[in-house]
Design an enzyme around this catalytic site. Structure first.
Site, short mmCIF file in Angstrom:
data_model
loop_
_atom_site.label_atom_id
_atom_site.label_comp_id
_atom_site.label_asym_id
_atom_site.label_seq_id
_atom_site.Cartn_x
_atom_site.Cartn_y
_atom_site.Cartn_z
CG MET A 31 26.70 91.01 19.19
SD MET A 31 27.33 90.45 17.62
CE MET A 31 25.81 90.11 16.80
N GLY A 32 24.42 94.77 21.31
CA GLY A 32 23.75 96.08 21.27
C GLY A 32 22.50 96.07 20.41
CG LEU A 34 20.79 96.66 24.20
CD1 LEU A 34 21.06 97.20 25.60
CD2 LEU A 34 21.28 95.22 24.07
CG HIS A 38 19.20 92.32 23.70
ND1 HIS A 38 18.76 93.01 22.59
CD2 HIS A 38 20.12 91.43 23.24
CE1 HIS A 38 19.41 92.57 21.53
NE2 HIS A 38 20.22 91.60 21.88
CD GLN A 156 24.89 83.02 20.61
OE1 GLN A 156 25.43 83.53 19.65
NE2 GLN A 156 24.07 83.70 21.39
CB VAL A 179 11.28 88.30 24.41
CG1 VAL A 179 10.23 89.40 24.51
CG2 VAL A 179 11.80 87.93 25.79
CB SER A 188 15.89 89.45 15.74
OG SER A 188 17.09 89.68 15.02
CB SER A 189 19.31 93.72 16.37
OG SER A 189 19.59 93.32 17.68
#
Ligand code: AMP
Length: 281
Positions: A31-32, A34, A38, A156, A179, A188-189
């Site tokens: 979902m970007g 990054l 990711h 998920q 990570v 996490s974003s």
């Protein structure tokens, strides 16, 4: 250099080229916003396949809270620079009408085998239907040989594994370990929304999970959960769930003898940021 496709027709032209040359294709859906978590998937994907395709799509159907969708960080130019440095070959960054040409309501209902009924599923109703819907759609479009996902989102990953098996999708799911930041906090974003003090304090989540793993030989799951809740349910943290489950069925377990794959999973609200993590015991 990276190829960028914003529409299905652009993407299909590029895919035809790869497929006619019999290139193996690896795929990393995101979902970007990054981060290194990711990028680790992207590097592994590039190493194990001729072509590494990444998607960036903030999927509206998996957000049960419209505010969360609105607040989700977006920075496509920075993401493209990171993808180039990690060696991705192609970015697919579509608008919602490319993914859901008939609107978001008419999606195919996918059987999730009850794996969506626990943990995240209880706190985010409809979330996994949305995830399964978008991943299935992206797999239909890209048809990769291998799909790369992170164990950070354990439930998920289990659900997508189930979907691939039951729908007999011809893609191998490769899971990559979580990570972490220096203090152990899973990248996490959402971490960007924590102030520096909370971000440091949030290291407590993984420290507690590691201690639970360490005490596993001496205590049963319920004792470990009691310990974990006592450590984690301290201001400004609020535990949403802390569960020890079988990693295959995701059902909670009372005794370690009843599972060959026990996992401890947690969701914690830190201020207005919701963090999840897990550890395989
Ligand atoms: P997202 O952009 O959050 O949907 O994540 C895209 C993919 O990256 C998912 O398969 C995630 O599980 C994976 N991922 C996110 N954070 C991490 C992390 N810290 N370590 C490993 N994988 C991650």
């Amino acid at each position: 250099m990276i190829l960028v496709a914003n529409t299905l027709s652009q993407l299909n032209k590029m895919l035809e080229q790869f497929k006619s040359r019999k290139r193996s294709i690896g795929f990393v859906p995101t979902m970007g916003a990054l981060h290194e978590g990711h990028l680790r998937l992207v590097r592994k994907c590039k190493k194990e396949n001729d072509i590494c395709i990444v998607s960036i799509f903030v999927n509206p159907t998996q957000f049960n809270d419209p505010k969360d969708l609105e607040k989700y960080p977006r920075d496509l130019n920075a993401d493209i620079a990171k993808l180039i440095s990690a060696g991705a070959d192609l970015l697919f960054a579509p608008e919602a009408n490319e993914i859901y040409p008939n609107g978001t309501e008419n999606g195919q209902k996918i059987n999730l085998g009850g794996l969506d009924k626990q943990m995240e599923g209880l706190f985010r109703p409809g979330h996994f239907e949305g995830v399964a819907q978008v991943v299935k759609r992206l797999l239909d479009i890209v048809q990769p040989h291998k799909l790369y996902m992170g164990l950070k989102d354990f439930q998920q990953a289990a659900i997508i594994g189930h979907v691939i098996r039951t729908l007999k999708i011809n893609t191998e799911l490769i899971l990559c370990s979580t990570v972490r930041e220096k203090n152990g906090l899973a990248m996490s974003s959402r971490n960007e929304r924590l102030n520096p003090e909370l971000r440091e304090k949030a290291g407590l989540i993984y420290q507690t999970l590691k201690n639970i793993k360490r005490y596993k030989a001496r205590k049963n799951p319920n004792e470990l959960l009691e310990y974990g809740l006592q450590k984690l349910n301290v201001d400004p943290f609020k535990v949403e769930y802390l569960v020890i489950a079988d990693g295959h069925t995701l059902n909670p377990i009372d005794y370690f003898i009843s599972s060959d794959y026990p996992v401890c999973l947690v969701a914690v609200q830190v201020g207005d940021v919701r963090l999840i993590d897990n550890i395989i015991l």
